[in-house]
Design a protein around this motif. Structure first.
Motif, PDB file in Angstrom:
ATOM      1  N   VAL A  60      -2.481  10.423 -12.945  1.00  0.00           N
ATOM      2  CA  VAL A  60      -0.931   9.349 -12.394  1.00  0.00           C
ATOM      3  C   VAL A  60      -0.410   8.980 -14.448  1.00  0.00           C
ATOM      4  CG1 VAL A  60       0.026   7.359 -12.381  1.00  0.00           C
ATOM      5  CG2 VAL A  60      -1.951   8.194 -11.082  1.00  0.00           C
ATOM      6  N   GLN A  98      -1.036   3.119   0.434  1.00  0.00           N
ATOM      7  CA  GLN A  98       0.181   3.043  -0.061  1.00  0.00           C
ATOM      8  C   GLN A  98       0.774   2.735   0.956  1.00  0.00           C
ATOM      9  OE1 GLN A  98       1.782   6.995  -1.637  1.00  0.00           O
ATOM     10  NE2 GLN A  98       1.782   5.888  -3.546  1.00  0.00           N
ATOM     11  N   GLY A 117      -1.463   1.847  -3.675  1.00  0.00           N
ATOM     12  CA  GLY A 117      -2.147   2.392  -3.859  1.00  0.00           C
ATOM     13  C   GLY A 117      -2.771   2.800  -4.102  1.00  0.00           C
ATOM     14  N   PRO A 154      -8.680   6.174  -3.452  1.00  0.00           N
ATOM     15  CA  PRO A 154      -7.569   5.935  -2.571  1.00  0.00           C
ATOM     16  C   PRO A 154      -8.085   5.980  -1.217  1.00  0.00           C
ATOM     17  CG  PRO A 154      -8.107   8.222  -3.576  1.00  0.00           C
ATOM     18  CD  PRO A 154      -8.009   7.235  -4.056  1.00  0.00           C
ATOM     19  N   LYS A 174      -2.723   7.963  -6.597  1.00  0.00           N
ATOM     20  CA  LYS A 174      -1.637   6.402  -5.863  1.00  0.00           C
ATOM     21  C   LYS A 174      -0.638   6.077  -7.223  1.00  0.00           C
ATOM     22  CE  LYS A 174      -2.774   7.902  -1.245  1.00  0.00           C
ATOM     23  NZ  LYS A 174      -3.952   8.813  -1.169  1.00  0.00           N
ATOM     24  N   TYR A 175       1.298   5.906  -6.997  1.00  0.00           N
ATOM     25  CA  TYR A 175       1.630   4.427  -7.526  1.00  0.00           C
ATOM     26  C   TYR A 175       2.944   5.192  -6.979  1.00  0.00           C
ATOM     27  CZ  TYR A 175       3.857   8.282 -10.287  1.00  0.00           C
ATOM     28  OH  TYR A 175       4.044   9.783 -10.815  1.00  0.00           O
ATOM     29  N   LEU A 202       7.101   6.238  -3.689  1.00  0.00           N
ATOM     30  CA  LEU A 202       5.528   5.726  -3.885  1.00  0.00           C
ATOM     31  C   LEU A 202       5.254   7.284  -4.314  1.00  0.00           C
ATOM     32  CD1 LEU A 202       5.026   3.815  -0.460  1.00  0.00           C
ATOM     33  CD2 LEU A 202       4.795   3.450  -3.302  1.00  0.00           C
ATOM     34  N   HIS A 203       4.672   7.676  -5.356  1.00  0.00           N
ATOM     35  CA  HIS A 203       4.000   9.200  -5.958  1.00  0.00           C
ATOM     36  C   HIS A 203       2.395   8.545  -5.902  1.00  0.00           C
ATOM     37  CE1 HIS A 203       7.380   9.107  -7.470  1.00  0.00           C
ATOM     38  NE2 HIS A 203       8.180   8.893  -8.075  1.00  0.00           N
ATOM     39  N   GLN A 204       2.527  10.629  -4.903  1.00  0.00           N
ATOM     40  CA  GLN A 204       0.990  10.619  -5.163  1.00  0.00           C
ATOM     41  C   GLN A 204       0.717  12.393  -5.724  1.00  0.00           C
ATOM     42  OE1 GLN A 204      -0.332  11.382  -0.857  1.00  0.00           O
ATOM     43  NE2 GLN A 204       1.049   9.355  -0.052  1.00  0.00           N
TER      44      GLN A 204
END
Length: 263
Positions: free
Chosen positions: A19, A185, A199, A204, A211-212, A226-228
């Motif tokens: 991340v 998330q 998330g 997860p 996730k963040y 939102l990113h994975q």
């Protein structure tokens, strides 16, 4: 202004590194906000704490498992639950052994401080919530589970009705509430309040990706993305073996085929 929001790392330094690298690859941020549950019960708790403390312009709130660690408490099920239902005994053993292992791992001499309980004291000093004001005046509340609480079964979950979301998140002097805890998330808007869960990094729900969330804001408003991020799941599973983790099953379930089908 660019801000990152990271939650529920749960002792997974490999997912955390993925991340942090992804954030840098996207151009970095002005500040990073961590929403709790840093170390229990994953395989690398001390290195997670060291890494997050090295992040520039970082701020932290506590999660429920952080509080359990410094209080010497445990999440459910309890010994009383197991006494009533013997099928709960293996679950209680795994929960208790996992938390005790984490407590022992972070009761660790830190090179910056002679106190062997340095990290316990650091967790204990964290606030339960934090408030921000964005350049356009948006009032943001950061809390681990929901306003006023760092734990409990209530939080932001998929398929909640607007009425259920409003009961938990509306009426707290905030236009935007960012939470963790459930590991899902998600984002939604109910009665003028924008609720976001970035998330989980370490355990997860849904897809087995770290996730963040990133927030970009100026005087005209803000946008959340939102990113994975993929990370080396096998390396995490290998760490569980290498450190002789006493309760690997719970962590492994987040990376199983069943876990992937929850998306």
């Amino acid at each position: 202004m660019r801000l990152a929001f990271i939650s529920d790392i749960h002792g997974n330094s490999i997912g955390l590194d993925a991340v942090l690298e992804d954030i840098e690859a996207r151009g970095g941020v002005d500040a990073t906000y961590f929403l709790g549950d840093y170390v229990a019960i994953g395989p690398d708790p001390v290195n997670v704490l060291r890494r997050i403390r090295q992040v520039p312009n970082a701020a932290f709130i506590r999660g429920n498992t952080d509080r359990y660690l410094y209080e010497g408490a445990f999440p459910p099920p309890s010994l009383e639950d197991a006494a009533q239902d013997p099928e709960m005994v293996p679950v209680v053993v795994e929960v208790y052994s996992g938390f005790c292992w984490t407590q022992g791992a972070i009761a660790h001499f830190d090179e910056r401080d002679a106190d062997p309980l340095y990290w316990m004291h650091w967790l204990e000093a964290l606030p339960m919530e934090m408030r921000l004001t964005l350049p356009d005046g948006t009032r943001v509340l950061l809390v681990h589970a929901r306003p006023g609480y760092d734990d409990g079964v209530e939080g932001l979950y998929p398929d909640m009705s607007d009425e259920d979301v409003a009961a938990l998140f509306v009426g707290h002097d905030a236009d935007c509430i960012i939470v963790g805890h459930t590991h899902w998330q998600l984002e939604c808007r109910v009665k003028g309040v924008h609720i976001i869960n970035p998330g989980s990094v370490g355990n997860p729900k849904g897809t087995p990706l770290a996730k963040y969330a990133l927030l970009e804001a100026d005087e005209n408003g803000y946008e959340i993305n939102l990113h994975q991020v993929a990370f080396d799941i096998q390396a995490v599973l290998d760490q569980l073996v290498q450190v002789r983790h006493p309760a690997p099953h719970y962590i492994q379930t987040f990376y199983s085929d069943n876990g992937k089908k929850q998306a």
